[in-house]
Design an enzyme around this catalytic site. Structure first.
Site, PDB file in Angstrom:
ATOM      1  N   SER A 144       0.875  -1.180   0.000  1.00  0.00           N
ATOM      2  CA  SER A 144       0.000   0.000   0.000  1.00  0.00           C
ATOM      3  C   SER A 144       0.905   1.221   0.000  1.00  0.00           C
ATOM      4  O   SER A 144       2.088   1.115   0.350  1.00  0.00           O
ATOM      5  CB  SER A 144      -0.839  -0.027   1.285  1.00  0.00           C
ATOM      6  OG  SER A 144      -1.466   1.211   1.512  1.00  0.00           O
ATOM      7  N   TYR A 157      -1.892  -0.809  10.396  1.00  0.00           N
ATOM      8  CA  TYR A 157      -1.965  -1.135   8.960  1.00  0.00           C
ATOM      9  C   TYR A 157      -0.681  -0.683   8.270  1.00  0.00           C
ATOM     10  O   TYR A 157      -0.075  -1.443   7.501  1.00  0.00           O
ATOM     11  CB  TYR A 157      -3.193  -0.442   8.366  1.00  0.00           C
ATOM     12  CG  TYR A 157      -3.445  -0.745   6.911  1.00  0.00           C
ATOM     13  CD1 TYR A 157      -4.090  -1.914   6.516  1.00  0.00           C
ATOM     14  CD2 TYR A 157      -3.041   0.142   5.914  1.00  0.00           C
ATOM     15  CE1 TYR A 157      -4.322  -2.190   5.170  1.00  0.00           C
ATOM     16  CE2 TYR A 157      -3.269  -0.129   4.568  1.00  0.00           C
ATOM     17  CZ  TYR A 157      -3.909  -1.297   4.207  1.00  0.00           C
ATOM     18  OH  TYR A 157      -4.137  -1.568   2.874  1.00  0.00           O
TER      19      TYR A 157
HETATM   20  N1  NAD Z   1      -8.827  -0.663  -1.146  1.00  0.00           N
HETATM   21  C1  NAD Z   1      -7.814   0.106  -0.918  1.00  0.00           C
HETATM   22  O1  NAD Z   1      -7.966   1.348  -0.846  1.00  0.00           O
HETATM   23  C2  NAD Z   1      -6.423  -0.470  -0.736  1.00  0.00           C
HETATM   24  C3  NAD Z   1      -5.345   0.423  -0.769  1.00  0.00           C
HETATM   25  C4  NAD Z   1      -4.057  -0.070  -0.614  1.00  0.00           C
HETATM   26  C5  NAD Z   1      -3.846  -1.422  -0.430  1.00  0.00           C
HETATM   27  N2  NAD Z   1      -4.899  -2.283  -0.403  1.00  0.00           N
HETATM   28  C6  NAD Z   1      -4.597  -3.699  -0.185  1.00  0.00           C
HETATM   29  O2  NAD Z   1      -5.077  -4.450  -1.275  1.00  0.00           O
HETATM   30  C7  NAD Z   1      -5.466  -5.752  -0.826  1.00  0.00           C
HETATM   31  C8  NAD Z   1      -6.918  -6.022  -1.235  1.00  0.00           C
HETATM   32  O3  NAD Z   1      -7.734  -5.030  -0.626  1.00  0.00           O
HETATM   33  P1  NAD Z   1      -9.241  -4.779  -1.059  1.00  0.00           P
HETATM   34  O4  NAD Z   1      -9.469  -3.323  -0.980  1.00  0.00           O
HETATM   35  O5  NAD Z   1      -9.563  -5.518  -2.283  1.00  0.00           O
HETATM   36  O6  NAD Z   1      -9.973  -5.429   0.223  1.00  0.00           O
HETATM   37  P2  NAD Z   1     -11.360  -6.235   0.300  1.00  0.00           P
HETATM   38  O7  NAD Z   1     -11.727  -6.240   1.756  1.00  0.00           O
HETATM   39  O8  NAD Z   1     -12.315  -5.651  -0.646  1.00  0.00           O
HETATM   40  O9  NAD Z   1     -10.906  -7.691  -0.143  1.00  0.00           O
HETATM   41  C9  NAD Z   1      -9.975  -8.400   0.639  1.00  0.00           C
HETATM   42  C10 NAD Z   1     -10.186  -9.880   0.477  1.00  0.00           C
HETATM   43  O10 NAD Z   1      -9.279 -10.556   1.378  1.00  0.00           O
HETATM   44  C11 NAD Z   1     -10.024 -11.564   2.055  1.00  0.00           C
HETATM   45  N3  NAD Z   1      -9.451 -11.865   3.370  1.00  0.00           N
HETATM   46  C12 NAD Z   1      -9.481 -11.086   4.470  1.00  0.00           C
HETATM   47  N4  NAD Z   1      -8.938 -11.742   5.505  1.00  0.00           N
HETATM   48  C13 NAD Z   1      -8.561 -12.951   5.046  1.00  0.00           C
HETATM   49  C14 NAD Z   1      -7.945 -14.077   5.643  1.00  0.00           C
HETATM   50  N5  NAD Z   1      -7.649 -14.111   6.952  1.00  0.00           N
HETATM   51  N6  NAD Z   1      -7.696 -15.153   4.885  1.00  0.00           N
HETATM   52  C15 NAD Z   1      -8.033 -15.166   3.562  1.00  0.00           C
HETATM   53  N7  NAD Z   1      -8.621 -14.144   2.942  1.00  0.00           N
HETATM   54  C16 NAD Z   1      -8.889 -13.039   3.682  1.00  0.00           C
HETATM   55  C17 NAD Z   1     -11.418 -10.986   2.180  1.00  0.00           C
HETATM   56  O11 NAD Z   1     -12.384 -11.997   2.471  1.00  0.00           O
HETATM   57  C18 NAD Z   1     -11.604 -10.315   0.846  1.00  0.00           C
HETATM   58  O12 NAD Z   1     -12.099 -11.206  -0.136  1.00  0.00           O
HETATM   59  C19 NAD Z   1      -5.267  -5.764   0.693  1.00  0.00           C
HETATM   60  O13 NAD Z   1      -4.026  -6.332   1.010  1.00  0.00           O
HETATM   61  C20 NAD Z   1      -5.267  -4.275   1.034  1.00  0.00           C
HETATM   62  O14 NAD Z   1      -4.578  -4.014   2.233  1.00  0.00           O
HETATM   63  C21 NAD Z   1      -6.182  -1.842  -0.560  1.00  0.00           C
END
Ligand code: NAD
Length: 253
Positions: A144, A157
């Site tokens: 991130s 985080y």
């Molecule tokens: N959305 C944002 O703004 C953003 C920004 C920077 C980084 N990220 C990173 O991108 C990645 C995806 O984020 P997103 O926004 O799609 O989130 P999201 O919550 O929409 O999707 C995350 C997925 O991970 C799964 N998950 C959570 N805990 C889990 C576990 N213990 N075991 C297996 N699966 C698990 C969830 O069920 C979900 O399907 C993450 O690592 C997040 O930190 C997201």
């Protein structure tokens, strides 16, 4: 572009929602065999079914990134089913409520590090030996912009994502000579389920973030997925230990 991933076996953790789902959709449409790992069984099965309907080879495996045994079994199952593992996208991650560091509870701290950092390490622990045996492979970890700069009220985080960047760089240096590339993608604020949840109780926040972004908008999951697929692909064959920001210029300010 159509068959860019033909014959490639790709594992995507957290593939049931958000960025992970967008990655799966693109991989499937470009010829990959995709294994989707998540704790959300129904949503994960649905993503796999949609990919199969579009003509791809896809399967869902329930795996909790907090459980070492699940992750070991996930990689084993993938290799047993398809004979190899070409790319792994360690994407599963969780957020927490906005809190100043001194207010953070130990439970929140542990949960975030367990899933976001230990989970990524455990995935690589089992993915790397398989890729070394093959003499090639590509891993992309979802970090991130909070893994590159400080993020007020997101201490646990940010610490976990800085950790992911450190793991990525170290793995790249350790395993590059064995034909395995390891990179990270660093998105800013992306319109996903996670982002929607983190707005709870702060309806003003999205507007503020958009105002502070050079491109005056949030990112879309597909825009992150494109960066991930490039790093996975042979087009990035000499890119190793890199942190690709997909942030509309947020960290360039
Ligand atoms: N959305 C944002 O703004 C953003 C920004 C920077 C980084 N990220 C990173 O991108 C990645 C995806 O984020 P997103 O926004 O799609 O989130 P999201 O919550 O929409 O999707 C995350 C997925 O991970 C799964 N998950 C959570 N805990 C889990 C576990 N213990 N075991 C297996 N699966 C698990 C969830 O069920 C979900 O399907 C993450 O690592 C997040 O930190 C997201």
């Amino acid at each position: 572009m159509g068959e860019q991933f033909a014959g490639k076996v790709v594992l995507v953790t957290g593939g049931a929602c958000g960025i992970g789902r967008a990655i799966v959709e693109r991989l499937a449409s470009r010829g990959a065999s995709v294994v989707i790992a998540d704790i959300l069984q129904k949503e994960g099965e649905r993503v796999a079914a949609v990919a199969r309907k579009a003509g791809a080879e896809a399967r869902f495996v329930r795996a909790d990134m907090r459980e070492a045994a699940d992750i070991r079994a996930l990689v084993r199952e993938t290799v047993a089913a398809y004979g190899r593992l070409d790319c792994a996208v360690n994407n599963a991650g969780v957020e927490h409520g906005l809190q100043a560091l001194a207010e953070v509870g130990e439970e929140d701290w542990d949960r975030i590090q367990d899933i976001n950092l230990r989970g990524v390490w455990l995935c690589m622990k089992h993915e790397l030996p398989q890729m070394v045996r093959q003499g090639q492979g590509s891993i992309v970890n979802l970090a991130s912009t909070a893994g590159l700069v400080g993020m007020p009220l997101l201490g646990p985080y940010a610490a976990s994502k800085h950790g992911v960047v450190g793991l990525t760089r170290t793995a790249a240096v350790e395993y590059g000579r064995m034909g395995v590339r390891v990179n990270a993608v660093c998105p800013s604020f992306i319109r996903t389920e996670m982002f929607e949840r983190s707005l709870t109780g702060r309806p003003d926040l999205a507007e503020k973030l958009v105002k502070n972004s050079p491109m005056r908008r949030l990112g879309e999951p597909g825009e992150v997925a494109e960066g991930v697929l490039w790093l996975c692909s042979d087009a990035a064959s000499f890119v190793n230990g890199h942190q690709l920001t997909v942030d509309g210029g947020m960290t360039a300010q």
